[in-house]
Design a protein around this motif. Structure first.
Motif, PDB file in Angstrom:
ATOM      1  N   MET A  56       0.800  -1.227   0.000  1.00 50.59           N
ATOM      2  CA  MET A  56       0.000   0.000   0.000  1.00 50.59           C
ATOM      3  C   MET A  56       0.831   1.275   0.000  1.00 50.59           C
ATOM      4  SD  MET A  56      -3.086   0.936   2.668  1.00 50.59           S
ATOM      5  CE  MET A  56      -2.024   1.251   4.090  1.00 50.59           C
ATOM      6  N   ILE A  57       2.028   1.221   0.595  1.00 56.82           N
ATOM      7  CA  ILE A  57       2.836   2.439   0.675  1.00 56.82           C
ATOM      8  C   ILE A  57       4.217   2.222   0.042  1.00 56.82           C
ATOM      9  CG2 ILE A  57       1.613   3.392   2.647  1.00 56.82           C
ATOM     10  CD1 ILE A  57       3.926   2.474   4.439  1.00 56.82           C
ATOM     11  N   GLY A  58       4.251   1.379  -0.974  1.00 59.17           N
ATOM     12  CA  GLY A  58       5.459   1.231  -1.764  1.00 59.17           C
ATOM     13  C   GLY A  58       6.262  -0.013  -1.444  1.00 59.17           C
ATOM     14  N   HIS A  59       6.811  -0.604  -2.489  1.00 56.20           N
ATOM     15  CA  HIS A  59       7.695  -1.757  -2.316  1.00 56.20           C
ATOM     16  C   HIS A  59       8.988  -1.328  -1.636  1.00 56.20           C
ATOM     17  CE1 HIS A  59       5.243  -4.424  -4.865  1.00 56.20           C
ATOM     18  NE2 HIS A  59       5.005  -3.335  -5.592  1.00 56.20           N
ATOM     19  N   ASN A  60       9.492  -2.211  -0.784  1.00 57.86           N
ATOM     20  CA  ASN A  60      10.739  -1.949  -0.059  1.00 57.86           C
ATOM     21  C   ASN A  60      10.689  -0.591   0.640  1.00 57.86           C
ATOM     22  OD1 ASN A  60      13.313  -2.471   0.914  1.00 57.86           O
ATOM     23  ND2 ASN A  60      14.355  -1.688  -0.902  1.00 57.86           N
ATOM     24  N   ASN A  61       9.561  -0.317   1.275  1.00 60.92           N
ATOM     25  CA  ASN A  61       9.421   0.929   2.010  1.00 60.92           C
ATOM     26  C   ASN A  61      10.439   0.945   3.155  1.00 60.92           C
ATOM     27  OD1 ASN A  61       8.202   2.469   4.465  1.00 60.92           O
ATOM     28  ND2 ASN A  61       7.072   3.258   2.700  1.00 60.92           N
ATOM     29  N   PRO A  62      11.290   1.953   3.232  1.00 60.22           N
ATOM     30  CA  PRO A  62      12.379   1.928   4.210  1.00 60.22           C
ATOM     31  C   PRO A  62      11.914   1.742   5.656  1.00 60.22           C
ATOM     32  CG  PRO A  62      12.750   3.666   2.611  1.00 60.22           C
ATOM     33  CD  PRO A  62      11.373   3.140   2.346  1.00 60.22           C
ATOM     34  N   TYR A 397     -18.569 -10.083 -14.281  1.00 61.99           N
ATOM     35  CA  TYR A 397     -18.399 -10.779 -15.552  1.00 61.99           C
ATOM     36  C   TYR A 397     -16.959 -10.732 -16.057  1.00 61.99           C
ATOM     37  CZ  TYR A 397     -23.464 -10.436 -15.370  1.00 61.99           C
ATOM     38  OH  TYR A 397     -24.771 -10.521 -14.969  1.00 61.99           O
ATOM     39  N   GLY A 398     -16.020 -10.360 -15.192  1.00 64.72           N
ATOM     40  CA  GLY A 398     -14.627 -10.282 -15.599  1.00 64.72           C
ATOM     41  C   GLY A 398     -14.379  -9.212 -16.640  1.00 64.72           C
ATOM     42  N   ASN A 399     -15.167  -8.130 -16.601  1.00 68.02           N
ATOM     43  CA  ASN A 399     -15.072  -7.079 -17.619  1.00 68.02           C
ATOM     44  C   ASN A 399     -14.724  -5.717 -17.025  1.00 68.02           C
ATOM     45  OD1 ASN A 399     -17.694  -6.907 -16.392  1.00 68.02           O
ATOM     46  ND2 ASN A 399     -18.361  -5.600 -18.072  1.00 68.02           N
ATOM     47  N   VAL A 400     -14.037  -5.747 -15.884  1.00 68.05           N
ATOM     48  CA  VAL A 400     -13.659  -4.512 -15.205  1.00 68.05           C
ATOM     49  C   VAL A 400     -12.145  -4.490 -14.993  1.00 68.05           C
ATOM     50  CG1 VAL A 400     -13.901  -3.144 -13.098  1.00 68.05           C
ATOM     51  CG2 VAL A 400     -15.890  -4.349 -14.026  1.00 68.05           C
ATOM     52  N   ILE A 401     -11.524  -3.374 -15.306  1.00 70.78           N
ATOM     53  CA  ILE A 401     -10.115  -3.144 -15.002  1.00 70.78           C
ATOM     54  C   ILE A 401     -10.042  -2.282 -13.749  1.00 70.78           C
ATOM     55  CG2 ILE A 401      -7.973  -2.024 -15.743  1.00 70.78           C
ATOM     56  CD1 ILE A 401      -8.475  -4.632 -17.186  1.00 70.78           C
ATOM     57  N   ARG A 402      -9.254  -2.739 -12.764  1.00 70.25           N
ATOM     58  CA  ARG A 402      -9.136  -2.045 -11.491  1.00 70.25           C
ATOM     59  C   ARG A 402      -7.745  -1.425 -11.350  1.00 70.25           C
ATOM     60  NH1 ARG A 402     -10.612  -5.681  -6.607  1.00 70.25           N
ATOM     61  NH2 ARG A 402      -9.581  -7.378  -7.711  1.00 70.25           N
ATOM     62  N   LEU A 403      -7.712  -0.194 -10.845  1.00 68.92           N
ATOM     63  CA  LEU A 403      -6.458   0.501 -10.614  1.00 68.92           C
ATOM     64  C   LEU A 403      -6.418   0.997  -9.172  1.00 68.92           C
ATOM     65  CD1 LEU A 403      -7.719   1.704 -13.641  1.00 68.92           C
ATOM     66  CD2 LEU A 403      -5.258   2.111 -13.819  1.00 68.92           C
ATOM     67  N   ALA A 404      -5.383   0.600  -8.447  1.00 71.43           N
ATOM     68  CA  ALA A 404      -5.234   0.994  -7.047  1.00 71.43           C
ATOM     69  C   ALA A 404      -3.759   1.272  -6.771  1.00 71.43           C
ATOM     70  CB  ALA A 404      -5.761  -0.102  -6.125  1.00 71.43           C
ATOM     71  N   PRO A 405      -3.273   2.459  -7.157  1.00 76.14           N
ATOM     72  CA  PRO A 405      -1.859   2.801  -6.964  1.00 76.14           C
ATOM     73  C   PRO A 405      -1.483   2.867  -5.487  1.00 76.14           C
ATOM     74  CG  PRO A 405      -2.954   4.327  -8.487  1.00 76.14           C
ATOM     75  CD  PRO A 405      -4.019   3.528  -7.817  1.00 76.14           C
ATOM     76  N   MET A 406      -0.188   2.963  -5.242  1.00 79.94           N
ATOM     77  CA  MET A 406       0.303   3.159  -3.876  1.00 79.94           C
ATOM     78  C   MET A 406      -0.265   4.456  -3.307  1.00 79.94           C
ATOM     79  SD  MET A 406       2.158   0.489  -3.683  1.00 79.94           S
ATOM     80  CE  MET A 406       2.674  -0.683  -4.944  1.00 79.94           C
ATOM     81  N   LEU A 407      -0.527   4.482  -2.009  1.00 78.30           N
ATOM     82  CA  LEU A 407      -1.075   5.688  -1.393  1.00 78.30           C
ATOM     83  C   LEU A 407      -0.097   6.857  -1.435  1.00 78.30           C
ATOM     84  CD1 LEU A 407      -3.058   4.503   1.765  1.00 78.30           C
ATOM     85  CD2 LEU A 407      -3.835   4.751  -0.589  1.00 78.30           C
ATOM     86  N   ASN A 408       1.190   6.559  -1.583  1.00 77.59           N
ATOM     87  CA  ASN A 408       2.183   7.633  -1.660  1.00 77.59           C
ATOM     88  C   ASN A 408       2.677   7.852  -3.086  1.00 77.59           C
ATOM     89  OD1 ASN A 408       3.507   5.183  -1.706  1.00 77.59           O
ATOM     90  ND2 ASN A 408       4.981   5.668  -0.095  1.00 77.59           N
ATOM     91  N   ILE A 409       1.880   7.492  -4.068  1.00 71.02           N
ATOM     92  CA  ILE A 409       2.238   7.766  -5.461  1.00 71.02           C
ATOM     93  C   ILE A 409       2.430   9.279  -5.653  1.00 71.02           C
ATOM     94  CG2 ILE A 409      -0.166   7.933  -6.250  1.00 71.02           C
ATOM     95  CD1 ILE A 409       0.697   6.579  -8.867  1.00 71.02           C
TER      96      ILE A 409
END
Length: 433
Positions: A56-62, A397-409
């Motif tokens: 949620m707040i970035g990969h390898n968050n320090p 129906y498998g016809n939706v694209i979901r986008l959920a970026p990191m909260l600190n994008i």
């Protein structure tokens, strides 16, 4: 080192057939930094799905990495049979944020287990096996949560000890009330709830569980105030309201810390999971003490609230609050929505853009109607990958694209997301013109 192709062959030999990766040529994520990940072949992707809204707040968050390393060097597991300061500290922080009076927190290892516990508490407290859930809902893969999931593509069994009635909810596009305005739509759904209770319940109903925004259901978003109107009727009958915040919690929706706060309501219970540990296994339930204490025998979760997960949860929650990532979700979500809406408006096969904060979805249908277009959805998923963008797929129906970026994008990364997603839409459009 293995290649993605070699891993796929081993994957299919060792895992069950019902487990399946994305893409015609699946990728293996080797490492990540912030909003970006790299596969084994060195290709870089902007990650806007976070392992299903979990990182949620970035990969390898320090901060999270340091907290996990520090705790791992001390002790990784003790269980609730012993006093654990990280678990207690995290419980205190979550209780304070929950908005639920006299709150108690019980930790589990997954959202399914948390929702399972919520059902256990509600049925025990109300002494009833009757339950309400929303149509188009998803609450997990355990035996109990399958019963309260109204999503045929995710339903593995119809067997259950619960008597479940599904009511009209936030998926307006396919609702018989879809042509009504927000106020009338909410009123119609409440009327439907009343009729179902009057006609189908036998005595006391235990509870209603609902996602403020339906996750697997394609980020279906009801009008503000919807669940407040629902709860007025529930309260008249003593029925508990459970807010499934597995995907909507921790400021994801931008305007609020919890999804339920858009609805002028305080739930009797809420469940959480996914992003709270930024990728570490961590979930749980918050409930009023009188409800939580309905269980009067020894009860615990082996891995729930273990010190390693709790340390990650503390670091994640502290950063969400200190850096106002809820505010960032609102600002970057508005930026994304403002840029994408004109693109959606001129694309005849994208029927709807919906969501809020950093939780957005587009539903794809055949031109001129609402018949689901699965083929184009798969094409768009693949096109996003081609443009170095990782997104999710969902919907009834498998016809939706979901986008959920990191909260600190960042703003630059948001603009990169918009550009890459727009180019993917253009690519799919060129295939069908």
């Amino acid at each position: 080192m293995s290649t993605s192709a070699e891993l796929l062959a081993r994957y299919r030999q060792s895992l069950p057939s019902f487990v399946s990766p994305y893409y015609a040529e699946p990728i293996s994520i080797d490492n990540g930094e912030g909003s970006w990940v790299w596969d084994l072949e060195g290709n870089r992707y902007l990650d806007c799905f976070g392992g299903v809204l979990t990182t949620m707040i970035g990969h390898n968050n320090p901060a999270v990495t340091a907290a996990v390393q520090k705790q791992a060097a001390k002790v990784m597991h003790t269980s609730t049979l012993y006093l654990s300061e990280p678990m207690i500290e995290l419980a205190e922080k979550i209780a304070a944020q929950s908005g639920i009076p006299d709150a108690r927190v019980f930790f589990t290892a997954s959202g399914s287990e948390a929702n399972d516990t919520a059902v256990l508490l509600a049925t025990s407290y109300r002494k009833s096996n009757q339950f309400l859930a929303m149509r188009n809902s998803y609450h997990g893969k355990s035996f109990t949560t399958q019963a309260i999931t109204s999503h045929a593509s995710w339903s593995s069994t119809s067997l259950s000890g619960l008597q479940v009635t599904f009511v009209q909810g936030g998926y307006r596009l396919r609702s018989p009330f879809r042509d009504l305005d927000d106020e009338a739509y909410t009123a119609a759904c409440v009327d439907d709830l009343v009729q179902l209770l009057d006609m189908t319940s036998a005595g006391d109903v235990a509870g209603l569980i609902a996602e403020p925004i339906q996750g697997v259901g394609g980020f279906a978003t009801p009008p503000d105030g919807f669940f407040g109107a629902m709860q007025k009727e529930l309260s008249n009958r003593g029925i508990l309201f459970i807010s499934d915040e597995v995907q909507t919690g921790w400021g994801r929706t931008g305007e609020h810390f919890w999804g339920y706060q858009a609805h002028d309501v305080v739930p009797d219970m809420l469940t959480f999971a996914k992003g709270v540990g930024n990728g570490i296994t961590l979930a749980g339930i918050v409930a009023r003490a009188e409800i939580m204490d309905t269980i009067d025998v020894l009860h615990f979760s082996t891995f729930g609230g273990n010190p390693l997960s709790a340390a990650a949860g503390i670091a994640t929650l502290d950063q969400v609050l200190a850096d106002d990532l809820q505010g960032n979700a609102k600002a970057m979500g508005d930026r994304f929505h403002g840029a994408l809406q004109p693109i959606v408006d001129r694309t005849p096969w994208i029927t709807e853009l919906r969501g809020r904060g950093l939780m957005w979805a587009v539903e794809l249908c055949h031109d001129g109607g609402i018949e689901p277009d699965r083929e184009r959805t798969t094409q768009l998923l693949e096109a996003c990958k081609t443009h170095g963008l990782l997104v999710g797929k969902g919907g009834l129906y498998g016809n939706v694209i979901r986008l959920a970026p990191m909260l600190n994008i960042t703003a630059d990364e948001t603009d990169e997301l918009i550009a890459r997603f727009s180019n993917a839409i253009d690519d799919v459009g060129s295939l069908t013109t």
